[in-house]
Write a protein that holds these residues in place. Structure first.
Motif, short mmCIF file in Angstrom:
data_model
loop_
_atom_site.label_atom_id
_atom_site.label_comp_id
_atom_site.label_asym_id
_atom_site.label_seq_id
_atom_site.Cartn_x
_atom_site.Cartn_y
_atom_site.Cartn_z
N PRO A 119 26.49 103.13 0.27
CA PRO A 119 25.93 104.08 -0.71
C PRO A 119 25.43 103.40 -1.98
N LEU A 120 25.87 102.16 -2.23
CA LEU A 120 25.41 101.43 -3.41
C LEU A 120 23.96 100.95 -3.26
N LEU A 121 23.40 101.09 -2.06
CA LEU A 121 21.99 100.75 -1.85
C LEU A 121 21.07 101.88 -2.32
N GLU A 122 21.65 103.05 -2.61
CA GLU A 122 20.83 104.21 -2.95
C GLU A 122 20.50 104.26 -4.44
N ALA A 123 19.56 105.16 -4.78
CA ALA A 123 19.05 105.23 -6.16
C ALA A 123 20.13 105.64 -7.16
N SER A 124 21.04 106.55 -6.78
CA SER A 124 22.13 106.94 -7.69
C SER A 124 23.46 106.52 -7.09
N PRO A 125 23.80 105.25 -7.23
CA PRO A 125 25.04 104.77 -6.58
C PRO A 125 26.28 105.25 -7.32
N PRO A 126 27.41 105.36 -6.61
CA PRO A 126 28.67 105.75 -7.27
C PRO A 126 29.21 104.60 -8.11
N ASP A 127 29.88 104.93 -9.23
CA ASP A 127 30.62 103.91 -9.99
C ASP A 127 31.98 103.74 -9.33
N PHE A 128 32.60 102.58 -9.53
CA PHE A 128 33.99 102.39 -9.10
C PHE A 128 34.87 103.05 -10.15
N PRO A 129 36.09 103.49 -9.84
CA PRO A 129 36.67 103.53 -8.50
C PRO A 129 36.26 104.81 -7.77
N PHE A 130 36.44 104.79 -6.45
CA PHE A 130 36.21 105.99 -5.65
C PHE A 130 37.08 105.98 -4.40
N VAL A 131 37.13 107.14 -3.75
CA VAL A 131 37.79 107.23 -2.44
C VAL A 131 36.70 107.16 -1.40
N ALA A 132 36.89 106.33 -0.38
CA ALA A 132 35.89 106.25 0.70
C ALA A 132 36.48 106.81 1.99
N LEU A 133 35.71 107.67 2.63
CA LEU A 133 36.05 108.13 3.98
C LEU A 133 35.13 107.39 4.93
N LEU A 134 35.72 106.54 5.77
CA LEU A 134 34.94 105.78 6.75
C LEU A 134 35.12 106.42 8.10
N VAL A 135 34.05 107.00 8.62
CA VAL A 135 34.14 107.71 9.89
C VAL A 135 33.08 107.21 10.86
N SER A 136 33.49 106.33 11.77
CA SER A 136 32.52 105.77 12.71
C SER A 136 33.03 105.96 14.13
N GLY A 137 32.36 105.28 15.07
CA GLY A 137 32.79 105.37 16.46
C GLY A 137 34.10 104.62 16.69
N GLY A 138 34.35 103.62 15.86
CA GLY A 138 35.55 102.80 16.06
C GLY A 138 36.63 102.99 15.01
N HIS A 139 36.30 103.61 13.87
CA HIS A 139 37.25 103.72 12.77
C HIS A 139 37.27 105.09 12.12
N THR A 140 38.43 105.48 11.64
CA THR A 140 38.54 106.64 10.75
C THR A 140 39.56 106.22 9.70
N GLN A 141 39.10 106.01 8.48
CA GLN A 141 39.98 105.50 7.44
C GLN A 141 39.68 106.16 6.10
N LEU A 142 40.72 106.33 5.31
CA LEU A 142 40.55 106.73 3.91
C LEU A 142 40.97 105.53 3.07
N VAL A 143 40.10 105.10 2.18
CA VAL A 143 40.34 103.88 1.42
C VAL A 143 40.15 104.15 -0.07
N GLN A 144 41.09 103.66 -0.87
CA GLN A 144 40.92 103.71 -2.32
C GLN A 144 40.20 102.45 -2.73
N VAL A 145 39.04 102.61 -3.34
CA VAL A 145 38.18 101.47 -3.67
C VAL A 145 38.15 101.28 -5.19
N GLU A 146 38.78 100.21 -5.67
CA GLU A 146 38.83 99.94 -7.11
C GLU A 146 37.65 99.09 -7.55
#
Ligand code: KG4
Ligand code: ZN
Length: 342
Positions: A119-146
């Motif tokens: 999401p940091l590649l986009e025009a309005s990227p999020p500032d740190f910190p944030f919570v990330a929900l990673l949902v793919s074919g191989g992973h489902t994770q909630l990550v605290q990103v500082e």
């Protein structure tokens, strides 16, 4: 610095060129989905061989689109894990060899770091910190990103990943691989009142997930149904509602627990429209916001790898001149990258 990014962890070959301070110059992608569809899932050996066939033509295409030469590249970033080991080794070998030839540094990128920074590649990227929900074919994770490389795993799936559950449920409803997007389309025509599926692990504290029971629930419901097209749509709807609800409940909990307001959603299932809508409402109701990569960067791509690699290369990180890849690689093992910006 011009960074070449290479992604070959599963069934998509991705190549991208990212210039520090300027942004993405070009990216090219080849999806192996038609290759694996007849087997109903990814065949690792076929995946490796196809990455080998596609990589150089894709690289040539990206260099042409960006109007640069290989010798202009100042650093190479390749996905070194987690993923299918043979597939990873194709990208790692080419990436490491090109860096060696051009006399530039190479950096191994963690596939999930690529997703969560996309999401940091986009025009309005999020500032740190944030919570990330990673949902793919191989992973489902909630990550605290500082910050970059500062990740704390809050919860993860104990069995199937969300995308895997989508794909398996789609398969038992007779949809071709990978069925996630097709199941989502069926769900749009489904009656939300017809069936109710459980919301696994939401009645107890914690941020872990379990999706394998939903697939069994879908199978039993399908077998007890009249096998009509409407039943197929209604089951798809009930399944999707259950996954979306479960993910939303855990995201709300993660935001409450960390006291954070920003939520980032990445990985293939992040392309799901019902999920996006639901999480947007959730974050806004809490006075925060939700951030997504553009849909084409939700699924696997080279751009996210070039970007994550750029941050590490800019901070002076580089790998020794040997070819290494890891099928398993916990995200929390990554080191922090202080003050890096690309
Ligand atoms: O991130 P990704 O491209 O690959 C992995 O790293 O696994 O995610 C692919 C997964 C597949 O399981 C696919 O079915 C799922 O994402 N997916 C979706 C949608 N688009 C892709 N699942 C539900 N709804 C969608 N619209
Ligand atoms: Zn992925």
């Amino acid at each position: 610095m011009l960074v070449l990014g290479i992604e070959t962890s599963c069934d998509e070959t991705g190549v991208a060129l990212y210039r520090r301070g300027e942004g993405l110059l070009a990216h090219s992608l080849y999806s192996q989905i038609p290759l694996h569809a007849e087997y109903g899932g990814v065949v690792p050996e076929l995946a490796s061989r196809d990455h080998l066939r596609r990589l150089l033509p894709l690289l040539r295409q990206a260099l042409e689109a960006a109007g640069v030469a290989g010798t202009d590249v100042g650093g190479v970033a390749y996905t070194a894990g987690p993923g299918l080991i043979g597939a990873l080794l194709v990208g790692a070998s080419l990436g490491r060899a090109l860096a060696w030839t051009w006399g530039v540094p190479a950096v191994a990128v963690h596939h999930m770091e690529g997703h969560l920074l996309a999401p940091l590649l986009e025009a309005s990227p999020p500032d740190f910190p944030f919570v990330a929900l990673l949902v793919s074919g191989g992973h489902t994770q909630l990550v605290q990103v500082e910050g970059v490389g500062r990740y704390r795993l809050l919860g993860e799936t104990l069995d199937d990943a969300a995308g895997e559950a989508f794909d398996k449920t789609a398969k038992l409803l007779g949809l071709p691989y990978p069925g996630g997007p097709a199941l989502a389309r069926l769900a749009e025509r489904g009656d939300p009142q017809r069936y109710r599926f459980p919301r696994p692990m939401t009645d107890r504290p914690g941020l872990d997930f379990s999706f394998s029971g939903l697939k069994t629930f879908a199978l039993n419901t399908w077998q007890a149904s009249d096998h009509s097209e409407q039943a197929r749509c209604d089951i798809a709807r009930a399944f999707q509602d259950a996954v979306v609800d479960t993910l939303a409940i855990k995201c709300r909990r993660a935001l409450e627990q960390t006291g954070l307001k920003r939520l980032v959603v990445a990985g293939g299932v992040g392309a799901n429209r019902a999920l996006r809508e639901r999480l947007r409402e959730l974050a806004e109701a809490r006075g925060g916001a939700v951030y997504y990569p553009r849909p084409e960067f939700c699924t696997d791509n080279g751009a996210m790898i070039a970007f994550a690699g750029c941050l590490r290369l800019a901070a002076g990180q580089q790998e020794a001149a040997q070819i290494e890849a890891r099928a398993r690689w916990p995200l929390e093992e990554l080191g922090p990258v202080e003050g890096a910006a690309c």
